[in-house]
Scaffold this active site. Sequence first.
Site, PDB file in Angstrom:
ATOM      1  N   ALA A 152       0.773  -1.048  -0.062  1.00  0.00           N
ATOM      2  CA  ALA A 152       0.152   0.000   0.119  1.00  0.00           C
ATOM      3  C   ALA A 152       0.853   1.184  -0.026  1.00  0.00           C
ATOM      4  O   ALA A 152       1.921   1.236   0.337  1.00  0.00           O
ATOM      5  CB  ALA A 152      -1.058   0.127   1.181  1.00  0.00           C
ATOM      6  N   LYS A 178       1.724  -4.790   3.132  1.00  0.00           N
ATOM      7  CA  LYS A 178       3.001  -4.123   3.786  1.00  0.00           C
ATOM      8  C   LYS A 178       2.436  -2.509   3.596  1.00  0.00           C
ATOM      9  O   LYS A 178       2.330  -1.950   2.324  1.00  0.00           O
ATOM     10  CB  LYS A 178       4.256  -4.211   2.981  1.00  0.00           C
ATOM     11  CG  LYS A 178       5.358  -3.554   3.537  1.00  0.00           C
ATOM     12  CD  LYS A 178       6.652  -3.537   2.823  1.00  0.00           C
ATOM     13  CE  LYS A 178       6.730  -2.543   1.832  1.00  0.00           C
ATOM     14  NZ  LYS A 178       6.810  -1.183   2.517  1.00  0.00           N
ATOM     15  N   PRO A 179       2.563  -1.765   4.441  1.00  0.00           N
ATOM     16  CA  PRO A 179       2.010  -0.406   4.234  1.00  0.00           C
ATOM     17  C   PRO A 179       3.652   0.514   3.886  1.00  0.00           C
ATOM     18  O   PRO A 179       4.568  -0.197   4.003  1.00  0.00           O
ATOM     19  CB  PRO A 179       1.583   0.090   5.785  1.00  0.00           C
ATOM     20  CG  PRO A 179       2.435  -0.806   6.685  1.00  0.00           C
ATOM     21  CD  PRO A 179       2.485  -2.098   5.929  1.00  0.00           C
ATOM     22  N   GLU A 256      -1.955  -0.445  -9.769  1.00  0.00           N
ATOM     23  CA  GLU A 256      -2.440   0.847  -9.561  1.00  0.00           C
ATOM     24  C   GLU A 256      -1.284   1.680  -9.213  1.00  0.00           C
ATOM     25  O   GLU A 256      -0.987   2.154  -8.421  1.00  0.00           O
ATOM     26  CB  GLU A 256      -3.757   1.074  -8.785  1.00  0.00           C
ATOM     27  CG  GLU A 256      -4.403   2.304  -8.947  1.00  0.00           C
ATOM     28  CD  GLU A 256      -4.057   3.597  -8.502  1.00  0.00           C
ATOM     29  OE1 GLU A 256      -3.289   4.230  -9.298  1.00  0.00           O
ATOM     30  OE2 GLU A 256      -4.410   4.066  -7.232  1.00  0.00           O
TER      31      GLU A 256
END
Length: 484
Positions: A152, A178-179, A256
């Site tokens: 993310a 995983k941020p 994205e």
Amino acid sequence: MTTALRRLRNYIDGEFRDAADGRTTEVVNPATGEPYATAPLSGAPDVDAAMAAAEAAFPAWRDLIPAERQKVLLKIADRFEERAEELIAAESENCGKPIALVRSEEIPPMVDQIRFFAGAARMLEGRSAGEYMDGFTSIIRREPVGVCAQVAPWNYPMMMAVWKFAPALAAGNAVVIKPSDTTPASTVLIAEIIGGVLDELGHSRGVFNVICGDRETGRLMVEHKVPAMASITGSVRAGMQVAESASKDLKRVHLELGGKAPVVVFEDTDIAKAVEDIATAGYFNAGQDCTAATRVLVQESIHDEFVAALAKAASETKTGAIDDEDVLYGPLNNANQLAQVKGFIERLPAHAKIEAGGEQVGEKGYFFAPTVVSGLKQDDEIVQNEVFGPVITVQSFADEKQAVEWANGVEYALASSVWTKDHARAMRMSKALDFGCVWINTHIPLVAEMPHGGFKKSGYGKDLSAYGFDDYTRIKHVMTSLDG
């Protein structure tokens, strides 16, 4: 006297853990430029543990009837509402976002999106069964793909985590997410919420895992043998690296990536209304949005009037502290991003004109003034490349043909908008614009039911909607003989 930093940890198989080797990184509040927490800098042993937990939990989660997965997601949505103030505080501190805007613009759509995918869990549709060869019946099974490795971004860490885990869990997959290394706090809190719901309803907490770390951690996740799918929201460079890494064992990839949305304004537009909406859509979240309305193309007959109005709107737009309810946006996310935005302004060509802003704001933190730049040409760097900051560029076009040519003349293709009262023109433009989304007389609204995703270097795959749900499934053909 030094204030102790908060300690964030990974969430693996229902337990909060430090990195196996004890390494950490500092997490900085971008509104102050000061660290307030540490987070694990996870390595191979941590990734191995998270993937093993997800792999072990996957079969039971996959085999649940959809109504049971729906119950879990609906409960998660309820918990998000109940613990909204905690989520808001974590996101605001982590990103410097105004508290009031996180409360009004992020929590409600996140909850709605989770509930949408809760419903989608019970809509695993396939084409109808039938006989396509004498003596045989064919049926379609739609199944989860398996363990999903998800990365993310830092611009909307909470919401993008929702866009990833909600369809994946709804479809029956297990997740390791995983941020960004600059914004792990809200995702760690989400892990606590989801883990509690899974435990309460009697499901393995290994279905959802959070790994903190940097780009190397993300690479280890994508290249790991366990995940069947890698999903990333991030830069074009990061997306290309993920696609290359995933190709080594033919993982599915969902990308994205960046955007450079054209905002095409024709001469019959209500200028005052267009300027108001475009300024909001360009400066919201400090322009750190891949769909932001930051590349405006204005018909030459109204160019000067439009630029003057937009510069005035920029001068009246406020950035500042998280507890100031009058601000539209907070700081840029990190020092590197501030340097990137500054660099674009410093490298402007001689023919460009700064109509408003153009400078850092305040003595601390990463705030940047709402900026308008006019006089630009199609091949200028700031027109072609993603700034990802509160900077709106303006170009003047002669006619519809030139507007289409310039709008499509970038490597990105995520979102766009057309501003006109002419319905036929709006329909022509919506067909001609080579972008995954075309808004007409608006810019930036999203709904859970409609897909979000782009073409070209903006990536592939869809977030939100039934299309986004389908991306987390695979299709199996089953054929049976009818003669016993």
